[in-house]
Motif scaffolding. Structure first.
Motif, PDB file in Angstrom:
ATOM      1  N   ASP A  74      44.667  30.630  44.087  1.00  0.00           N
ATOM      2  CA  ASP A  74      43.606  31.280  43.315  1.00  0.00           C
ATOM      3  C   ASP A  74      44.003  31.495  41.860  1.00  0.00           C
ATOM      4  O   ASP A  74      43.482  32.398  41.195  1.00  0.00           O
ATOM      5  N   ARG A 106      40.670  40.670  40.533  1.00  0.00           N
ATOM      6  CA  ARG A 106      40.061  41.782  41.246  1.00  0.00           C
ATOM      7  C   ARG A 106      39.731  41.342  42.667  1.00  0.00           C
ATOM      8  O   ARG A 106      39.254  40.239  42.903  1.00  0.00           O
ATOM      9  N   THR A 107      39.997  42.210  43.610  1.00  0.00           N
ATOM     10  CA  THR A 107      39.705  41.919  45.002  1.00  0.00           C
ATOM     11  C   THR A 107      38.214  42.106  45.262  1.00  0.00           C
ATOM     12  O   THR A 107      37.458  42.568  44.392  1.00  0.00           O
ATOM     13  N   SER A 165      36.826  44.285  46.888  1.00  0.00           N
ATOM     14  CA  SER A 165      36.478  45.710  46.795  1.00  0.00           C
ATOM     15  C   SER A 165      36.404  46.204  45.358  1.00  0.00           C
ATOM     16  O   SER A 165      36.000  47.338  45.109  1.00  0.00           O
ATOM     17  N   ASP A 213      44.197  43.262  42.152  1.00  0.00           N
ATOM     18  CA  ASP A 213      45.228  42.678  43.000  1.00  0.00           C
ATOM     19  C   ASP A 213      46.599  43.107  42.458  1.00  0.00           C
ATOM     20  O   ASP A 213      46.763  43.310  41.254  1.00  0.00           O
TER      21      ASP A 213
END
Length: 230
Positions: free
Chosen positions: A97, A175-176, A178, A182
């Protein structure tokens, strides 16, 4: 003010300073380097436009890095262009990612190409965590370097990566789902050719990650004095 004064001395292990041999090329030479690597066309820019921007900003300047908006030049396209000797750069296998690492808490100029003023490898933050260093960097009126900016810096000045003196680029984070950040932070260093890297990659430039609250004696935390549209 020295950035090192803003974190406890026991957490600092000063590395070798950037030397004259790692000085930035002129903006004109940087533009030609990006053109030679075909980065301009991947970013949807013309060679003439890149040359004109360098000329307007000051073709002979050596105090700034010519950078491209991360949305136009993702890390996965830049990392393989790094070289150390004959060894090409690579992204670690567990960082699929990598292109999701985006500017976080950093304001970029509204331009496809911009200038990064006075990039600094952050040797004074060797053995400091990203969390500790970010506080000191911002208190000094500077900004953490982005991953794409770090990659472009290495493309212009390969010698900026030295054994035992490499750097993190904590201005880029993920950003996760949620909405939380991260815990990983990207970094650029030199492979030892161990583990999943493979022996054939020993001494190759490497794009990997570290934990936000961990310290590494051989990784500085890079920063910029500022950014302008050129």
């Amino acid at each position: 003010m020295s950035l090192a004064r803003l974190i406890p001395p026991r957490r600092v292990l000063r590395g070798a300073p950037i030397t004259a041999s790692t000085a930035l090329p002129t903006l004109a030479a940087q533009a030609e380097r990006l053109i030679d690597l075909d980065i301009h066309s991947r970013a949807g820019l013309s060679a003439d436009a890149l040359r004109e921007l360098a000329a307007r900003a000051g073709a002979d300047r050596t105090d700034a890095l010519l950078a491209i908006d991360p949305a136009l030049a993702p890390p996965s396209s830049l990392a393989p262009l790094m070289r150390r000797g004959e060894k090409p750069g690579f992204v670690v296998e567990d960082m699929t990612d990598v292109d999701a690492f985006a500017p976080t808490g950093v304001d970029l100029p509204d331009a496809p190409v911009y200038l990064v003023q006075a990039p600094d490898r952050g040797d004074e933050f060797e053995n400091a965590s990203p969390a500790e260093a970010l506080e000191a960097i911002t208190a000094a009126g500077c900004s953490p370097l982005l991953l794409t900016e770090g990659l472009l810096w290495v493309l212009q000045v390969p010698e900026v990566l030295e054994r035992n003196h490499c750097f993190m680029t904590i201005g880029s984070r993920v950003r996760t789902a949620s909405g939380r950040l991260d815990s990983r932070t990207p970094a650029l260093w030199i492979s030892n050719g161990t583990g999943r890297d493979g022996k054939e990659r020993k001494d190759a430039p490497k794009l990997g990650w570290c934990w936000w609250n961990n310290r590494h004696t051989w990784l500085g935390i890079a920063s910029a004095g500022g950014r302008t549209a050129g």
